[in-house]
Design a protein around this motif. Structure first.
Motif, mmCIF file in Angstrom:
data_model
loop_
_atom_site.group_PDB
_atom_site.id
_atom_site.type_symbol
_atom_site.label_atom_id
_atom_site.label_comp_id
_atom_site.label_asym_id
_atom_site.label_seq_id
_atom_site.Cartn_x
_atom_site.Cartn_y
_atom_site.Cartn_z
ATOM 1 N N ASN A 244 3.596 -3.325 14.884
ATOM 2 C CA ASN A 244 3.858 -4.753 14.671
ATOM 3 C C ASN A 244 5.143 -4.949 13.872
ATOM 4 O OD1 ASN A 244 1.685 -5.959 16.004
ATOM 5 N ND2 ASN A 244 0.348 -5.625 14.250
ATOM 6 N N ASN A 245 5.875 -6.007 14.200
ATOM 7 C CA ASN A 245 7.106 -6.408 13.515
ATOM 8 C C ASN A 245 8.237 -5.383 13.630
ATOM 9 O OD1 ASN A 245 5.944 -8.877 12.609
ATOM 10 N ND2 ASN A 245 4.850 -7.693 11.061
ATOM 11 N N HIS A 246 8.234 -4.580 14.669
ATOM 12 C CA HIS A 246 9.331 -3.647 14.931
ATOM 13 C C HIS A 246 10.566 -4.449 15.325
ATOM 14 C CE1 HIS A 246 11.577 -0.337 16.744
ATOM 15 N NE2 HIS A 246 10.710 0.498 16.202
ATOM 16 N N CYS A 247 11.744 -3.926 15.059
ATOM 17 C CA CYS A 247 12.973 -4.623 15.438
ATOM 18 C C CYS A 247 13.103 -4.661 16.968
ATOM 19 C CB CYS A 247 14.192 -3.947 14.817
ATOM 20 S SG CYS A 247 14.503 -2.290 15.409
ATOM 21 N N PHE B 136 11.206 0.556 32.316
ATOM 22 C CA PHE B 136 11.995 -0.019 31.234
ATOM 23 C C PHE B 136 11.077 -0.747 30.268
ATOM 24 C CE2 PHE B 136 14.810 0.326 34.817
ATOM 25 C CZ PHE B 136 15.954 0.852 34.251
ATOM 26 N N LEU B 137 11.574 -0.923 29.044
ATOM 27 C CA LEU B 137 10.825 -1.603 27.995
ATOM 28 C C LEU B 137 11.735 -2.613 27.315
ATOM 29 C CD1 LEU B 137 8.647 -1.560 25.482
ATOM 30 C CD2 LEU B 137 10.347 -0.052 24.526
ATOM 31 N N LYS B 138 11.186 -3.779 27.013
ATOM 32 C CA LYS B 138 11.897 -4.766 26.200
ATOM 33 C C LYS B 138 10.931 -5.231 25.115
ATOM 34 C CE LYS B 138 13.960 -9.346 26.243
ATOM 35 N NZ LYS B 138 14.200 -10.548 27.042
ATOM 36 N N LEU B 139 11.380 -5.138 23.869
ATOM 37 C CA LEU B 139 10.593 -5.600 22.727
ATOM 38 C C LEU B 139 11.393 -6.656 21.989
ATOM 39 C CD1 LEU B 139 8.435 -5.520 20.476
ATOM 40 C CD2 LEU B 139 9.625 -3.546 19.543
ATOM 41 N N LYS B 140 10.792 -7.815 21.804
ATOM 42 C CA LYS B 140 11.430 -8.883 21.039
ATOM 43 C C LYS B 140 10.338 -9.805 20.506
ATOM 44 C CE LYS B 140 15.110 -12.258 21.180
ATOM 45 N NZ LYS B 140 16.148 -12.908 21.967
ATOM 46 N N ASN B 141 10.438 -10.159 19.235
ATOM 47 C CA ASN B 141 9.500 -11.085 18.584
ATOM 48 C C ASN B 141 8.036 -10.685 18.796
ATOM 49 O OD1 ASN B 141 11.694 -12.643 17.757
ATOM 50 N ND2 ASN B 141 11.621 -13.862 19.632
ATOM 51 N N ASN B 142 7.734 -9.407 18.598
ATOM 52 C CA ASN B 142 6.372 -8.882 18.731
ATOM 53 C C ASN B 142 5.797 -9.023 20.141
ATOM 54 O OD1 ASN B 142 5.710 -7.520 16.438
ATOM 55 N ND2 ASN B 142 4.651 -9.219 15.470
ATOM 56 N N ASN B 143 6.640 -9.156 21.155
ATOM 57 C CA ASN B 143 6.225 -9.134 22.552
ATOM 58 C C ASN B 143 6.878 -7.930 23.207
ATOM 59 O OD1 ASN B 143 4.662 -11.576 22.744
ATOM 60 N ND2 ASN B 143 6.580 -12.683 22.556
ATOM 61 N N ILE B 144 6.035 -7.066 23.792
ATOM 62 C CA ILE B 144 6.540 -5.881 24.477
ATOM 63 C C ILE B 144 6.296 -6.056 25.965
ATOM 64 C CG2 ILE B 144 6.341 -3.394 24.770
ATOM 65 C CD1 ILE B 144 5.213 -3.241 21.967
ATOM 66 N N ILE B 145 7.349 -5.880 26.757
ATOM 67 C CA ILE B 145 7.225 -5.952 28.207
ATOM 68 C C ILE B 145 7.621 -4.588 28.770
ATOM 69 C CG2 ILE B 145 8.030 -7.052 30.324
ATOM 70 C CD1 ILE B 145 8.642 -9.542 28.600
#
Length: 96
Positions: free
Chosen positions: A33-36, A84-93
């Motif tokens: 949680n809260n990762h950059c 691929f992975l995208k992480l932003k604002n505690n949402n991981i896709i």
């Protein structure tokens, strides 16, 4: 954090989790949680998601996701080829 696993054809999974493990070309990564913010390629292997979402038994979901329950934690294991992975604002896709 909210975790989405998507294929071109459909959404495979949407779940709340507190830790995610997966492999890249350089080795294993762990996201909490809260990762950059992060964008990354994913290598073939298993994505492990740790969640407080509880189930009573071990079972397979759509032959793609194995779910194991252990006390207060559920572990989801999803086998992938690459993506691929995208992480932003505690949402991981994950796009697999």
């Amino acid at each position: 954090m909210k975790i989405f696993i998507l294929k071109k054809e459909k959404k495979i999974l949407e779940i709340e989790g507190f830790a995610v493990f997966f492999y890249t070309e350089k080795g294993q990564l762990e996201l909490l949680n809260n990762h950059c913010s992060l964008i990354s390629m994913i290598s073939s292997g298993i994505i492990k998601i740790y969640s407080n979402f509880l189930l009573e038994n071990e079972f397979l979901l759509e032959n793609e996701i194995k779910i194991l329950c252990n006390q207060n934690t559920t572990i989801l294991k999803i086998k992938i080829n690459s993506g691929f992975l995208k992480l932003k604002n505690n949402n991981i896709i994950f796009l697999v």
